[in-house]
Design a protein around this motif. Structure first.
Motif, PDB file in Angstrom:
ATOM      1  N   LYS A 133       0.841  -1.205   0.000  1.00 52.35           N
ATOM      2  CA  LYS A 133       0.000   0.000   0.000  1.00 52.35           C
ATOM      3  C   LYS A 133       0.877   1.257   0.000  1.00 52.35           C
ATOM      4  N   LYS A 134       1.974   1.245   0.731  1.00 55.52           N
ATOM      5  CA  LYS A 134       2.900   2.380   0.768  1.00 55.52           C
ATOM      6  C   LYS A 134       3.514   2.627  -0.616  1.00 55.52           C
ATOM      7  N   ASP A 135       3.856   1.550  -1.335  1.00 60.19           N
ATOM      8  CA  ASP A 135       4.375   1.697  -2.699  1.00 60.19           C
ATOM      9  C   ASP A 135       3.351   2.390  -3.594  1.00 60.19           C
ATOM     10  N   ILE A 136       2.088   2.026  -3.436  1.00 63.32           N
ATOM     11  CA  ILE A 136       1.016   2.648  -4.222  1.00 63.32           C
ATOM     12  C   ILE A 136       0.886   4.128  -3.864  1.00 63.32           C
ATOM     13  N   GLU A 137       0.922   4.442  -2.567  1.00 58.77           N
ATOM     14  CA  GLU A 137       0.838   5.840  -2.129  1.00 58.77           C
ATOM     15  C   GLU A 137       1.989   6.666  -2.690  1.00 58.77           C
ATOM     16  N   ASP A 138       3.202   6.127  -2.634  1.00 61.61           N
ATOM     17  CA  ASP A 138       4.367   6.835  -3.172  1.00 61.61           C
ATOM     18  C   ASP A 138       4.211   7.062  -4.676  1.00 61.61           C
ATOM     19  N   PHE A 139       3.718   6.050  -5.368  1.00 60.41           N
ATOM     20  CA  PHE A 139       3.509   6.156  -6.814  1.00 60.41           C
ATOM     21  C   PHE A 139       2.475   7.238  -7.124  1.00 60.41           C
ATOM     22  N   ASP A 140       1.400   7.293  -6.344  1.00 61.15           N
ATOM     23  CA  ASP A 140       0.387   8.344  -6.517  1.00 61.15           C
ATOM     24  C   ASP A 140       0.975   9.735  -6.282  1.00 61.15           C
ATOM     25  N   TRP A 141       1.794   9.890  -5.250  1.00 59.76           N
ATOM     26  CA  TRP A 141       2.430  11.176  -4.978  1.00 59.76           C
ATOM     27  C   TRP A 141       3.320  11.578  -6.149  1.00 59.76           C
ATOM     28  N   ALA A 142       4.151  10.661  -6.623  1.00 60.24           N
ATOM     29  CA  ALA A 142       5.115  10.972  -7.692  1.00 60.24           C
ATOM     30  C   ALA A 142       4.430  11.349  -8.993  1.00 60.24           C
ATOM     31  N   THR A 143       3.304  10.714  -9.272  1.00 63.61           N
ATOM     32  CA  THR A 143       2.613  10.946 -10.542  1.00 63.61           C
ATOM     33  C   THR A 143       1.486  11.971 -10.434  1.00 63.61           C
ATOM     34  N   GLY A 144       1.272  12.527  -9.248  1.00 63.67           N
ATOM     35  CA  GLY A 144       0.154  13.464  -9.082  1.00 63.67           C
ATOM     36  C   GLY A 144      -1.177  12.795  -9.355  1.00 63.67           C
ATOM     37  N   ASN A 145      -1.310  11.542  -8.934  1.00 63.43           N
ATOM     38  CA  ASN A 145      -2.511  10.735  -9.161  1.00 63.43           C
ATOM     39  C   ASN A 145      -2.863  10.632 -10.646  1.00 63.43           C
ATOM     40  N   PHE A 146      -1.836  10.672 -11.498  1.00 61.01           N
ATOM     41  CA  PHE A 146      -2.001  10.574 -12.948  1.00 61.01           C
ATOM     42  C   PHE A 146      -2.831  11.722 -13.532  1.00 61.01           C
ATOM     43  N   HIS A 147      -2.799  12.873 -12.874  1.00 58.44           N
ATOM     44  CA  HIS A 147      -3.517  14.048 -13.380  1.00 58.44           C
ATOM     45  C   HIS A 147      -3.008  14.392 -14.780  1.00 58.44           C
ATOM     46  N   ASP A 148      -3.907  14.517 -15.746  1.00 60.40           N
ATOM     47  CA  ASP A 148      -3.610  14.827 -17.156  1.00 60.40           C
ATOM     48  C   ASP A 148      -2.814  13.730 -17.854  1.00 60.40           C
TER      49      ASP A 148
END
Length: 197
Positions: A133-148
């Protein structure tokens, strides 16, 4: 917390993040929103890791929103967070002290030792496998939740892995590989027929 610090022209380095602040003064909601976008900064190491600097989240003095800090480790252990504006930093370096150190350009030895210890606690991996779950959270932070985000390239390798390359993400492009028991459909993201974002 750790981040990729983007310097422009493809140059970057990895740094611990010691604080995240903004200078919002307006009372008007829309003005506050704009100020937050353009005044938010991180307290990070310089590239040589010899002093602390203020690095703006969005590149200043441009008409475009160019992200300069990509959080790759969202761990805020040992941070004190201001609940009113979600800013904060490591407990050993409050904002007033961080701003003073940055403006004077000299880091007291005891603070520098704590910063170095913080820095040495992290190992950067250019390609990370997402398992927790932490890996997923870090990925979301790095990608800006895939905004645009938009799938720019998609292919299946000879070994059966699905490769996707995303563009449009603020501050980076993202490559992802999926393998094992694959089931997927990306037809609705085909830019020849649909909005790919």
């Amino acid at each position: 917390m750790h981040a990729i610090i983007r310097q422009g022209n493809g140059k970057y380095y990895i740094s611990s993040v010691f604080g995240y602040y903004s200078d919002v003064k307006s009372e008007d909601d829309y003005q506050r929103y704009l100020e937050r976008i353009h005044s938010t900064y991180y307290v990070v190491f310089n590239e040589e890791k010899t002093k602390l600097i203020k690095w703006f989240n969005i590149q200043p003095d441009t008409e475009y929103l160019i992200k300069q800090v990509l959080i790759i480790d969202s761990d805020e252990s040992g941070w004190i967070i201001n609940e009113q504006d979600d800013t904060g930093g490591v407990e050993f370096l409050p904002r007033e002290l961080a701003d003073k150190i940055i403006s004077e350009g000299v880091v007291p030895d005891d603070i520098m030792q704590q910063c170095i210890k913080f820095e040495e606690s992290y190992t950067y991996e250019e390609y990370r496998e997402i398992k927790t779950k932490k890996d997923i959270e870090d990925f979301d932070w790095a990608t800006g939740n895939f905004h645009d985000a938009c799938i720019e390239e998609q292919k299946i390798s000879d070994g059966g892995e699905l490769y996707l390359r995303f563009t449009g993400i603020w501050g980076c492009q993202v490559e992802i590989w999926f393998w094992d028991d694959l089931e997927y459909c990306t037809d609705s993201r085909n830019p020849e027929y649909w909005d790919p974002y």
